[in-house]
Scaffold this motif. Structure first.
Motif: not given
Length: 710
Positions: A593-595, A599-602, A616-625, A664-674
């Motif tokens: 699931n993480f893998h 690609p969405y993290l890339y 963003l939902e795919q990123i959230r799922s990838g980080l959770l897994n 966590s250090h991305s300038p895009d605040r939306r990513l912090h919420e994932t």
């Protein structure tokens, strides 16, 4: 009889073809010399603006130039005639052009059309999948049946249709030859994303966020620092310490039979259950006896037995770590046997392993089944003591044995020996794939036989007319739980390879990763989990809570929960193996699931402005897994010597820590919420895992030095 041109004569020019001939203009007779002389003057040398390709019948008869207008050409319209065209024959040039255009169109539409096709194939197979151990058809027989009737083969071939053009090129050459740091942009405009977690540090988006001091330190190490560091490390010590110390050169002959049996039992109740390389019935009936009769001489049986005893020492050490009873012990806790002193060596079992290495020198060119088993056992030993390059050398040598056995002779896979060859093949292929994908060392080519070698049925040795002795120490243990576990690993490896070949490409236009392919791969992974036998079932609940505290007691054995056919005397002794197997299945599910989400993290780091809500939902799922993998918690915290494929997990954690930092250090605040809750605690646990392993591997130590610069 018509005259044929001489074989060596030049071919007729295309301009002289009846369909392409430049017809004489109206009013000019081809037989009029005066007109021809006039036509050959300066005025005739002017370039013509138009050459008719297909002239209508009226223009052909009148030998006039046809303007090819449809439905009527200019001449037929002016004379009010019926205009009829006879389509010309397709030339080789036209055929080639049509083929090229058709191929391009097919490549463009393949990704959009195939998910439905694969879904239909999966739907047709759903009803055949086993629901439990008591199903009408076991997983092993179903897997073999599916492969033999090409159902699984068709599904795997359909998976190639899910691939991008670059992935199809990789499939044609070799599944695992993708470079560690791919070319930035392929000819088709796609960026190849490295499947290796060590490649994360070279992502352009990550380099814009990671600290400069870390990037400078990484540049000094070099791109291939993992391989270079491991290749330059000191060799494994070559000395052999007899046991007991005063036993002398013939110490093997003086070993108590209880020690040989106890170490062998420890191996068969741990490592051989995760990686079923050796048939325990054949081992106790023939291999062990042959080694003892030869006085542990220079025979392949001796080499196999010594490697098993070496791994048995690591297994006994793991039992001691977890305070679990050895097989045959009446107590519910670990009781050191009389021969426990043989285990106290660094690393455990080195005296047996070095003796085996000494003896294999005269047998190194053999490519039979037992030679393959010896190299696979050596691979496991090197893996447990964290020597990845030595592990790769052994798995590559085992692959050579497999290629020799499976390509030079007819193999009867319905018999015990043929089934054993399929067992060692799949063990070899799966473990080689892990190393090749992470280190990108050259593959052996073993994957080319994947369609030829069936999934093993686990035919017992006694089924071919050589019944094993009924006094064997492990005769009452039913291995079906672990056999299903192994088959589940095979299916998971196929899905993980499919994920790599289908998703690991990026396009600035946003067309990759393709959502339909992503959804289909998640569906296949979920079907893998749902259709596991009842004893292997686990929930898909993903929690963000911290992992188990070391003091937390290990839950009851899954054997008792699933009513597995283990006798009470064996159940507790097998608890570590059962717990490890269950944890590995859950871990593999989370890894896949993480893998899928990686690609969405890339994409998030490379082009954050193009992210959609679904991305963003795919990123959230990838980080959770990516969190709370069982390998750092539960039983593995108490039995660290029993952790399988340690180097692969170290590499995964290296990349994950970098990804969590970048998000966590991305300038895009939306990513912090994932970022899932508790990810900081998970980072600390991954760092602790790397610190433990860094003591045995200089490459992991280098990774740890880089991560401390964050």
């Amino acid at each position: 009889m018509s005259k044929r041109p001489h074989q060596g004569s030049p071919p007729r020019p295309a301009s002289q073809s009846p369909d392409l001939v430049d017809h004489t203009p109206q009013g000019l007779s081809p037989g009029d010399p005066e007109q021809q002389q006039h036509a050959s003057g300066p005025s005739s040398k002017k370039p013509r603006n138009f050459i008719a390709t297909v002239a209508c019948e009226n223009c052909r008869l009148k030998k006039t130039r046809c303007d090819e207008s449809r439905p009527k050409c200019g001449l037929c319209k002016s004379l009010n005639l019926d205009c009829v065209y006879n389509e010309r024959k397709t030339s080789k040039r036209d055929h080639s052009l049509s083929l090229i255009m058709s191929t391009l169109h097919r490549l463009e539409t393949k990704l959009e059309n195939v998910p439905t096709t694969i879904s239909k194939e999966i739907h047709s197979l759903r009803g055949q999948m086993p629901r439990g151990l008591d199903g009408a058809e076991t997983m092993s027989s179903l897997a073999h049946h599916s492969r033999s009737t090409s159902s699984l083969g068709r599904l795997e071939r359909l998976s190639s249709q899910t691939n991008t053009p670059e992935a199809m090129r990789l499939n044609e050459v070799e599944h695992d030859d993708q470079p560690l740091y791919p070319n930035p942009t392929e000819a088709n405009g796609l960026v190849s994303i490295s499947f290796s977690q060590h490649g994360v540090i070279s992502w352009l988006g990550a380099q814009e966020i990671l600290p400069q001091r870390l990037l400078e330190a990484h540049e000094k190490l070099g791109k291939n620092y993992v391989i270079d560091t491991e290749m330059k490390r000191p060799q494994l010590p070559m000395y052999i310490c007899p046991f007991p110390a005063q036993a002398g050169d013939n110490w093997l002959n003086a070993l108590p039979l209880a020690m040989v049996k106890g170490l062998s039992d420890a191996f068969f109740t741990t490592f051989n259950l995760f990686t079923p390389i050796v048939d325990k019935n054949y081992y106790y009936a023939f291999t062990l006896g042959a080694a003892i009769e030869s006085n542990f001489g220079y025979t392949i049986e001796t080499c196999v037995v010594l490697n098993i005893m070496a791994l048995g020492c690591i297994a006994v050490h793991a039992y001691q770590e977890g305070d679990f009873p050895l097989l045959g012990t009446r107590s519910g806790r670990f009781e050191p046997p009389d021969w426990m002193g043989v285990v106290y060596e660094n690393p455990p079992g080195l005296r047996f392993f070095n003796t085996a290495r000494q003896r294999i020198g005269f047998l190194m060119c053999d490519n039979n089944l037992q030679s393959c088993q010896f190299y696979l056992l050596s691979f496991i030993y090197y893996s447990q003591i964290l020597r990845p390059m030595d592990s790769w050398a052994m798995i590559h040598r085992a692959a050579t044995c497999c290629l020799s056995m499976l390509t030079n002779h007819d193999v009867h896979f319905d018999e015990w020996e043929g089934d054993m060859k399929s067992r060692v093949y799949w063990n070899c292929l799966m473990n080689e794939t892990i190393l090749v994908q992470e280190l990108h060392v050259p593959p052996s080519g073993l994957s080319r036989l994947e369609e030829y070698v069936p999934i093993p049925k686990f035919i017992t040795f006694e089924s071919v007319g050589f019944p094993a002795s009924r006094s064997l120490p492990l005769e009452e243990i039913d291995d079906s739980f672990f056999q299903y576990h192994f088959l589940a690993q095979v299916a998971h490896r196929i899905i993980l390879t499919r994920i790599r070949h289908s998703l690991y490409f990026h396009s600035d236009s946003g067309t990759f990763p393709h959502p339909a392919v992503n959804a289909e791969l998640r569906h296949q992974l979920e079907q893998w989990r749902i259709n596991l036998p009842a004893a292997l079932q686990f929930s898909d609940h993903t929690t963000s809570a911290p992992t188990t505290n070391p003091s937390t007691p290990i839950p009851p054995s899954p054997a008792s929960q699933h009513h597995l056919p283990f006798t009470p005397s064996h159940r507790h002794a097998l608890s570590p193996a059962i717990a490890v197997s269950e944890a590995m299945l859950r871990g593999r599910y989370m890894i896949a699931n993480f893998h899928i989400g990686r690609p969405y993290l890339y994409k998030a780091l490379h082009t954050p402005g193009s992210l959609t809500d679904k991305d963003l939902e795919q990123i959230r799922s990838g980080l959770l897994n990516a969190m709370n993998w069982p390998v750092v918690g539960g039983i593995f915290q108490r039995m660290k010597s029993c952790i399988p494929i340690k180097f692969a997990f170290c590499s995964q954690f290296f990349g994950q820590i970098l990804l969590f930092y970048c998000i966590s250090h991305s300038p895009d605040r939306r990513l912090h919420e994932t970022l899932p809750a508790g990810w900081e605690q998970w980072n600390q646990e991954m760092m602790q895992f790397l610190e433990d392993c860094a003591q045995a591997s200089p490459a992991v130590a280098k990774d740890l030095e880089l991560l401390r610069l964050l």
